[in-house]
Design a protein around this motif. Structure first.
Motif, short mmCIF file in Angstrom:
data_model
loop_
_atom_site.label_atom_id
_atom_site.label_comp_id
_atom_site.label_asym_id
_atom_site.label_seq_id
_atom_site.Cartn_x
_atom_site.Cartn_y
_atom_site.Cartn_z
N LYS A 171 45.72 41.90 47.74
CA LYS A 171 46.15 40.57 48.17
C LYS A 171 47.51 40.61 48.85
O LYS A 171 47.76 39.86 49.80
CB LYS A 171 46.17 39.60 46.99
CG LYS A 171 46.38 38.16 47.42
CD LYS A 171 46.24 37.18 46.28
CE LYS A 171 46.48 35.76 46.75
NZ LYS A 171 46.35 34.78 45.64
N ASP A 172 48.43 41.46 48.37
CA ASP A 172 49.74 41.57 49.01
C ASP A 172 49.60 42.00 50.47
O ASP A 172 50.28 41.46 51.36
CB ASP A 172 50.63 42.55 48.26
CG ASP A 172 51.18 41.98 46.96
OD1 ASP A 172 51.16 40.73 46.82
OD2 ASP A 172 51.61 42.75 46.10
N GLU A 173 48.73 42.96 50.71
CA GLU A 173 48.50 43.39 52.09
C GLU A 173 47.89 42.26 52.89
O GLU A 173 48.25 42.03 54.07
CB GLU A 173 47.61 44.62 52.12
CG GLU A 173 47.38 45.16 53.53
CD GLU A 173 46.70 46.52 53.53
OE1 GLU A 173 47.41 47.53 53.39
OE2 GLU A 173 45.46 46.56 53.67
N LEU A 174 46.96 41.53 52.30
CA LEU A 174 46.35 40.39 52.97
C LEU A 174 47.41 39.38 53.39
O LEU A 174 47.38 38.86 54.51
CB LEU A 174 45.32 39.74 52.05
CG LEU A 174 44.68 38.44 52.56
CD1 LEU A 174 43.89 38.69 53.84
CD2 LEU A 174 43.79 37.83 51.48
N LEU A 175 48.36 39.08 52.50
CA LEU A 175 49.41 38.11 52.83
C LEU A 175 50.24 38.57 54.01
O LEU A 175 50.62 37.76 54.87
CB LEU A 175 50.30 37.87 51.61
CG LEU A 175 49.65 37.11 50.44
CD1 LEU A 175 50.60 37.08 49.25
CD2 LEU A 175 49.28 35.69 50.86
N THR A 176 50.54 39.86 54.08
CA THR A 176 51.29 40.38 55.22
C THR A 176 50.50 40.22 56.51
O THR A 176 51.05 39.82 57.55
CB THR A 176 51.65 41.86 55.00
OG1 THR A 176 52.45 41.98 53.82
CG2 THR A 176 52.45 42.40 56.18
N PHE A 177 49.21 40.51 56.46
CA PHE A 177 48.36 40.32 57.64
C PHE A 177 48.34 38.84 58.04
O PHE A 177 48.34 38.50 59.23
CB PHE A 177 46.95 40.81 57.37
CG PHE A 177 46.80 42.29 57.24
CD1 PHE A 177 47.62 43.15 57.96
CD2 PHE A 177 45.83 42.85 56.42
CE1 PHE A 177 47.49 44.53 57.86
CE2 PHE A 177 45.68 44.22 56.31
CZ PHE A 177 46.52 45.07 57.02
N MET A 178 48.29 37.95 57.05
CA MET A 178 48.27 36.51 57.33
C MET A 178 49.57 36.06 57.99
O MET A 178 49.56 35.26 58.94
CB MET A 178 48.04 35.73 56.04
CG MET A 178 46.64 35.89 55.45
SD MET A 178 46.53 35.28 53.73
CE MET A 178 46.86 33.53 53.96
N ILE A 236 56.74 54.76 55.44
CA ILE A 236 56.41 53.47 56.02
C ILE A 236 55.15 52.92 55.32
O ILE A 236 54.15 53.62 55.21
CB ILE A 236 56.15 53.59 57.53
CG1 ILE A 236 57.42 54.06 58.24
CG2 ILE A 236 55.69 52.26 58.11
CD1 ILE A 236 57.25 54.30 59.72
N PRO A 237 55.20 51.67 54.85
CA PRO A 237 54.02 51.11 54.17
C PRO A 237 52.79 51.11 55.07
O PRO A 237 52.87 50.92 56.29
CB PRO A 237 54.46 49.67 53.84
CG PRO A 237 55.95 49.73 53.81
CD PRO A 237 56.34 50.74 54.84
N ARG A 238 51.65 51.32 54.46
CA ARG A 238 50.38 51.37 55.19
C ARG A 238 50.16 50.10 56.00
O ARG A 238 49.69 50.15 57.15
CB ARG A 238 49.24 51.57 54.18
CG ARG A 238 47.84 51.37 54.76
CD ARG A 238 46.78 51.45 53.67
NE ARG A 238 45.44 51.25 54.21
CZ ARG A 238 44.86 50.07 54.39
NH1 ARG A 238 45.52 48.98 54.07
NH2 ARG A 238 43.63 49.98 54.86
N THR A 239 50.50 48.93 55.40
CA THR A 239 50.26 47.66 56.09
C THR A 239 50.98 47.61 57.43
O THR A 239 50.41 47.20 58.44
CB THR A 239 50.75 46.50 55.21
OG1 THR A 239 50.28 46.68 53.88
CG2 THR A 239 50.26 45.17 55.74
#
Length: 230
Positions: free
Chosen positions: A68-75, A5-8
């Motif tokens: 940044k990819d993780e940031l986009l998921t959080f957004m 499972i991805p960390r995000t």
């Protein structure tokens, strides 16, 4: 399931939501990133600009957001906010409220359309909206598969309308597009499109976007009603 499972997703599903702290935190970083994307577009969002907005060193951000990819998921998880409260008086008004609220999300955050293209949601924020939309059809005779297909039809209509509407609002003025259509489209080559242009289809008034959305949504819900009464 297979694979890790991805960390995000682990962070989003397993960590409790916390109120924004005064110091640097994931919540503050995400809120600032959403503000930048909303005001200036996704292309303007960078970790360096985000750090400048927060008055922090760029490397400090990486203690809270891996990349940044993780940031986009959080957004994507945070920006839509909670789904609307649905009226209790039947599936149709409930689905209409849901669709209009989702349209509002896309117009407020048009970058969501760009980020989610071809990207099925897995974060709790977006999935809560899907859950809400499906719940609008509780008590109907539709199967779970039919409810999902109805919701996808409504969702894709809302996305499609917002994809055009939000871009027109944030990019070239509508009049420029209408002028270009009128300039290039000729009846001998594209007769139906030329007739539509002459009728003023591409020069809508201030209320036409809402009227067009209402027309399309009504036709879809009429079709669902037919399905329910067959």
């Amino acid at each position: 399931m297979t694979g890790e499972i991805p960390r995000t997703l682990q962070l989003l599903w397993e960590e409790p939501r916390r109120p924004a702290a005064r110091g640097l935190s994931r919540e503050r970083i995400v809120a600032a990133a959403v503000e930048i994307a909303d005001s200036d577009g996704l292309g303007a969002l960078s970790m360096s600009r985000l750090a400048e907005r927060l008055g922090s060193a760029p490397m400090s951000l990486y203690r809270h957001v891996a990349n940044k990819d993780e940031l986009l998921t959080f957004m994507l998880d945070a920006a839509p906010g909670p789904p609307p409260e649905l009226p209790p008086d039947g599936w149709r008004p409930a689905l209409e409220v849901w669709a209009r609220a989702l349209r509002g999300v896309y117009y407020a955050h048009p970058w969501i359309l760009q980020v989610t293209a071809g990207r099925p949601p897995l974060d709790p924020g977006q999935l809560s909206w899907l859950d809400s939309g499906l719940s609008a059809m509780d008590g109907t005779s539709l199967s779970h598969a039919q409810r999902f297909e109805v919701l996808m039809t409504v969702l894709n209509f809302v996305r499609g309308e917002a994809q055009i509407g939000a871009v027109l609002m944030s990019g070239e003025p509508e009049g420029d597009y209408a002028a270009l259509i009128a300039h290039f489209v000729r009846p001998d080559r594209l007769p139906a499109l030329a007739a539509a242009s002459d009728a003023g289809v591409f020069t809508p008034g201030p209320d036409d976007a809402g009227d067009s959305f209402a027309f399309g949504l009504t036709r879809i819900l009429d079709g669902v009603n037919v399905l329910l009464t067959e």
